[in-house]
Design an enzyme around this catalytic site. Structure first.
Site, PDB file in Angstrom:
ATOM      1  CG  ASP A  25      -4.447   0.457  59.117  1.00 63.18           C
ATOM      2  OD1 ASP A  25      -4.975   1.577  59.215  1.00 63.18           O
ATOM      3  OD2 ASP A  25      -5.088  -0.598  59.225  1.00 63.18           O
ATOM      4  CD  GLU A  73      -6.578  -3.403  62.636  1.00 54.05           C
ATOM      5  OE1 GLU A  73      -5.954  -3.527  61.567  1.00 54.05           O
ATOM      6  OE2 GLU A  73      -7.095  -4.365  63.246  1.00 54.05           O
ATOM      7  CE  LYS A 130      -7.960   1.126  59.127  1.00 56.33           C
ATOM      8  NZ  LYS A 130      -7.844  -0.278  59.450  1.00 56.33           N
ATOM      9  CE  LYS A 133      -8.359  -7.022  61.044  1.00 52.35           C
ATOM     10  NZ  LYS A 133      -7.201  -6.771  61.924  1.00 52.35           N
ATOM     11  CB  VAL A 158       0.426  -2.513  55.378  1.00 48.53           C
ATOM     12  CG1 VAL A 158       1.624  -2.175  54.512  1.00 48.53           C
ATOM     13  CG2 VAL A 158       0.505  -1.782  56.712  1.00 48.53           C
ATOM     14  CB  THR A 159      -1.680  -6.318  54.984  1.00 44.04           C
ATOM     15  OG1 THR A 159      -2.944  -6.833  55.416  1.00 44.04           O
ATOM     16  CG2 THR A 159      -0.733  -6.281  56.165  1.00 44.04           C
ATOM     17  CB  CYS A 163      -6.425  -2.570  56.688  1.00 44.90           C
ATOM     18  SG  CYS A 163      -6.695  -3.321  58.303  1.00 44.90           S
ATOM     19  CD  GLN A 203     -15.476 -10.213  38.017  1.00 51.00           C
ATOM     20  OE1 GLN A 203     -16.665 -10.391  37.770  1.00 51.00           O
ATOM     21  NE2 GLN A 203     -14.958 -10.361  39.219  1.00 51.00           N
TER      22      GLN A 203
HETATM   23  C1  C5J Z   1      -4.245  -4.323  58.515  1.00 48.16           C
HETATM   24  C2  C5J Z   1      -4.215  -6.417  59.678  1.00 48.16           C
HETATM   25  N1  C5J Z   1      -3.984  -3.036  58.703  1.00 48.16           N
HETATM   26  N2  C5J Z   1      -3.560  -7.049  58.702  1.00 48.16           N
HETATM   27  N3  C5J Z   1      -4.464  -5.096  59.617  1.00 48.16           N
HETATM   28  O1  C5J Z   1      -4.233  -4.809  57.403  1.00 48.16           O
HETATM   29  O2  C5J Z   1      -4.565  -7.043  60.651  1.00 48.16           O
END
Ligand code: C5J
Length: 221
Positions: A25, A73, A130, A133, A158-159, A163, A203
């Site tokens: 994204d 996205e 897509k 997310k 990102v972010t 996502c 972990q």
């Molecule tokens: C993504 C969002 N790409 N933060 N979307 O992380 O809404």
């Protein structure tokens, strides 16, 4: 031939033929003023430090023949793939589907939806559109990766906590080994960036591994 990438919590061994770079994204809607990220009240400058490291790893991946995938996205113009719950979220004056400074917000085909010019995909690099997310939800990503015998995913984008995390968790459950490139992922919230990366490698690497773009470049070039 296997290669080693220095990572946390431990080095990862991978073969170039079964590894891929996935950039999540890196769209104008998240990284540029006037996009969805800013309409949500965020400071997009916090994400822009990822552009140069992403550009370096993309260039190195291209030169070394690594398989490369980009994701975006966004939704269809008639919004038929957008859940009502997502459309209503945040009570935004200008939200998903509305006209914004870069066209309709988070809508496929609009200027804001596309990947930033610095990271423009090459024609042979799949771009996964897509609606959610996670990049595995309602897409052909898993099929594309399995047809290429991909086992290891180097992840930027990102972010970090939205996502990137959702995609890494989905990939991890499907059996992929995910190595998140720490300076190639970004968040509007410095605390989420820090904790998001901690969570990946905690972990014993519960969701995967974390390394820097420098570690990646050392391993593939
Ligand atoms: C993504 C969002 N790409 N933060 N979307 O992380 O809404």
């Amino acid at each position: 031939m296997y290669r080693k990438v220095e990572a946390e919590p431990e080095p990862v061994w991978f073969s170039m033929g079964s590894a891929a770079l996935i950039l999540i994204d890196m769209q104008r809607d998240f990284l540029e003023a006037g996009g969805f990220g800013e309409l949500l009240g965020n400071d997009v400058s916090l994400l822009r430090s990822t552009i140069e490291p992403c550009r370096s790893v993309l260039e190195a991946a291209r030169q070394s023949g690594l398989f490369i995938v980009h994701t975006r996205e966004g939704h269809m113009p008639d919004l038929s793939d957008a859940p009502e719950s997502k459309l209503k979220r945040g009570n935004l004056e200008v939200g998903i589907g509305d006209q914004g400074p870069m066209g309709r917000v988070l809508i496929r085909g609009e200027k804001g939806h596309d990947i930033i010019s610095e990271l423009r995909p090459k024609p042979e690099e799949p771009v996964i559109d897509k609606p959610g997310k996670g990049a595995f939800f309602a897409t052909d990503l898993d099929l594309i990766l399995r047809n290429k015998n991909i086992e290891t995913l180097f992840v930027g984008g990102v972010t970090t906590e939205v996502c990137v995390h959702t995609t890494v968790r989905q990939a991890n459950d499907r059996g992929y080994e995910c190595v998140v490139l720490s300076d190639c992922v970004g968040s509007y919230f410095p605390e989420f960036q820090r904790v998001g990366l901690e969570m990946i490698k905690a972990q014993g690497g519960i969701f995967g591994w974390v390394c820097s773009s420098r570690d990646f470049l050392n391993a593939v070039t």
